[in-house]
Design an enzyme around this catalytic site. Sequence first.
Site, PDB file in Angstrom:
ATOM      1  CG  ASP A   1      -1.836   1.295   1.294  1.00 42.27           C
ATOM      2  OD1 ASP A   1      -2.025   1.325  -0.040  1.00 42.27           O
ATOM      3  OD2 ASP A   1      -1.727   1.950   1.846  1.00 42.27           O
TER       4      ASP A   1
ATOM      5  CG  HIS B   1     -14.197   5.374   3.608  1.00 40.81           C
ATOM      6  ND1 HIS B   1     -15.727   5.607   4.015  1.00 40.81           N
ATOM      7  CD2 HIS B   1     -13.363   5.456   3.266  1.00 40.81           C
ATOM      8  CE1 HIS B   1     -16.118   5.409   2.776  1.00 40.81           C
ATOM      9  NE2 HIS B   1     -14.458   4.961   1.608  1.00 40.81           N
TER      10      HIS B   1
END
Length: 1101
Positions: free
Chosen positions: A257, A760
């Site tokens: 990531d 989120h």
Amino acid sequence: MSAKAISEQTGKEFLYKFICTKAAIQNKFKYARVRPETDWDLLIQEHPWLQTEHLVVKPDQLIKRRGKLGLIGVNLGLSGVKEWLKPRLGWETMVGRAKGVLKNFLIEPFVPHRQEEEFYVCIYAAREGDYVLFHHEGGVDVGDVDSKAYKFLVEVDGKLSEQDVSNHLLQHVPENRKSILASFIVGLFALYEDLYFTYLEINPLVVTDAGVFVLDMAAKIDATADYICKGKWGDVDFPPPFGREAYPEEAYIANLDAKSGASLKLTILNPKGRIWTMVAGGGASVVYSDTICDLGGVDELANYGEYSGAPSEQQTYDYAKTILSLMTREQHSEGKILIIGGSIANFTNVAATFKGIVRAIKDYQNPLQNHNVSIFVRRGGPNYQEGLRVMGEVGKTTGIPIYVFGTETHMTAIVGMALGHRSIPDQPPMAAHTANFLLNASGSPSTPAPSRTASFSESKSEDTNRPSMNLKHSIPQGRARQEKKRGKATVLFSRHTKSIIWGMQTRAVQGMLDFDYVCSRDEPSVSAMVYPFTGDHKQKFYWGHKEILIPVYKNMADALKKHPEVDVLINFASLRSAYDSTVETMSFSQIRAIAIIAEGIPEALTRRLIKMADENGVTIIGPATVGGIKPGCYKIGNTGGMLDNILASKLYRPGSVAYVSRSGGMSNELNNIISRTTDGVYEGVAIGGDRYPGSTFMDHVLRYQDTPGVKMIVVLGEIGGTEEYKICTGIKEGRITKPVVIWCIGTCATMFTSEVQFGHAGACANETSETALAKNQALREIGAIVPRNFDELGEVIKAVYDDLVAKGVIVPAQEVPPPTVPMDYSWARELGLIRKPASFMTSICDERGQELIYAGMPITEIFKEDMGLGGVLGLLWFQRRLPKHACHFIEMCLMVTADHGPAVSGAHNTIVCARAGKDLISSLTSGLLTIGDRFGGALDAAAKQFSKAFDSSLIAMDFVNKMKKEGQLIMGIGHRVKSINNPDMRVQILKDFVKQNFPATPLLDYALEVEKITTSKKPNLILNVDGFIGVAMVDLLRNCGAFTREEADEYVEIGALNGIFVLGRSMGFIGHYLDQKRLKQGLYRHPWDDISYVLPEHMTM
């Protein structure tokens, strides 16, 4: 995510290093960490105070209320600490509902003190600023600090003074402690801001005559500020919450990531679980987890994670193989389930990501079969039909049960199928192909008139045709604001909205223009682009069939000055530059709305942007958003996906339903749900997944309430924060009167035994009221329409819509087909709809994948096998691996041909060019252009001449006589300086190696026979280095076993051998260039006395 918890040790280390205060902080850096593997003797050696002081020991694993849980050992000697740790260190224990192993303890000096010397202090972030809490009674029994403590708000960009602290927080503190505490709290707040903390609690904070002692501390920092704070933070370790182990696979995905522009997340909940997920999108990943838990699968849910943001095929492959590796380690009696789900993508090429997953499935075919794995797939978005096709094909070829569904199936329906709550359709209906958007459904070849510019039920008088900058603002009730220069607009976008795009986002811009065209706008919605890394220029785009030019400016000021009609900015700047570019734009009064796409902007910077936007009457959408869409009018960037989805969801004309969500992917899913259950979307906004979005749910709900064309409102809320409660207040106070259908996702969070941070940044509940369950219950009680789960959302929306139609509030109108828009060539080719002969063909190198490939061999393998330059040359020139002796010989040839002094023509040219001030490339080229049959180019010619003679069975003497008779020089024979009596050592070195290592040297032996004849006539007619390399290379090609005879002869014929001289001599030419520059030699002029001037006689008279 942004706010991440850090260990107590890390928090104290930051405090001790960087706090600036007059208060005397004691016991700085006096702590020792103990783990199961700790060597006590070494620990005592590093921390000798352990043997001399009374001690406190406690676990440092993000456990709350350790004192009440009996997890703090107080006032112990070293032996007492060891005894206290025996039943705890390395043992499993229960903390609340979480079961975990206690394995990280902190030992600190015990601080004797009285109860009245204990205080409580906490700083935490909120949208409006940072709150400082203080209570004069700290410690284990502090109780409900929210109700007891004094609270002071430091507004965004505000300052905290000692006077503020004393006046508002220290009322019950003894006078002799006020000054010390005020100084410490001010210093603590400065530290909190400087190091981007989001939460910092000290309880108790002890103040004695000796100074200030920080006993227990809990903290979170904004991990997105790493690029700002790296110098002070260093490498921060973010421990997992207690009850969840840190797995190496999680670290591997986190590393992927960090290296990717996409988003890749993985949290392992239960490695023995039966149900595994691989979900695209931060919002969708929460919805799938909710549905699994809602259907009774919470104990079997193995993981939470997401992949989004258009990861590459390789990145998706790496992510998928990690999941498949984990799920095929332990058998389950009922077999296992893999949910490959997702909402409808806005810009991710679904087929490309699915190819990565398919590769992983093929690699794990046998383990998946052995573990009886069933796979359920549901996806939509660009090229999803091809993605579903390849996924279905791999199921047939591998024998693994794979059930595939597209946008015709409700997003979470596959969960019910997988868990046995729904039947699995035998042949699900297939959606139309992506290419169908090319067709004009009316059958007319002409472009239709505008299909519909107003909502089905909208009054014709509504101001949709005027620029949004002229519209009035509706001020939300109950929100006290300072007086602004202007109010925010109720209508953000119209059919005349013009925007500027920050960033070279050509695909997004073309998507906006195609949307404009299909909505029958008169003009494009994009006036200009700003890209500071190039000069001003124009970029070509399509407007329908026609090519148009859009100007690109280097700076925002020029763009806005030349385009006064622009009132919207779409900011595609990176997370590092999005703040500065947004601040700059807000200084121009013409801007009324800004969409910030970037994810990962530090919360402190976002809050500053919000404050500036409020002061300037600017509406911010984002950060961390795909944007928003107003059908028939305007769309932000990639919102709504490609044209096939725009048409399928009827986004080219307005409906009667407006929605607001956090997630970009889920907003596109709402487009799909609303278009299937109602007359369509009037407007939709994804406010972004950060904790503090630039605009809130309530901001947009109130806009929709004040917009006549909106007849019902849909809100997709989320766990974390309290914004949804403002909707409750609005309904209760009568400010919101239109039907509101709302569902808050994240209901699964309360079912997990340990805290899970969802995709989120804002999806994390810090207290019970922030949970999705609590919000849904409160909304239901106040009168909002709340379904029982996400599965029912579409049904509830349809029921409300049907009721409004029955009451005549909504009057459905006739559909009119939109204009046709041609498909881009590149996308048509991606879909396999067209084919075109390639302009170039290559068979030696491929740079398109995860790593560079030379002739089929990955670059990592080349280095791993230490193939060297000769090996690389073999791959790139000859498309195969050469034997080791061949590689070494090539490298030797490059070495011996690298240079032959400055007098030869090539080096001379290079030197003259360098001294004329030319650059390296020009000088090198000047030298290379001299290479030919007379200089350096004899390799090919020698190889051809000797090969032809040898292959014709001419004996050496006949070959020499034949060449003499024909008046031809024998290429590769002769040297200006060297002779049979003064041999060229370069040739001797090569000859020794060839004779020792080549399996056969027939052509070299033949050339040496020729040399005997030529040197008998003249001693300098030797086989020179060019000739030697030429004939030796023929022997290598013909006899090393890597080539057929035809292949070997072809390489000689096409000039491969001269390439060795060109490559080798380039090194020398570059050396001469650098030498002349280093010696700072001036312009070369050839001397007159070295030129013989011979003019025609009539010219000299």
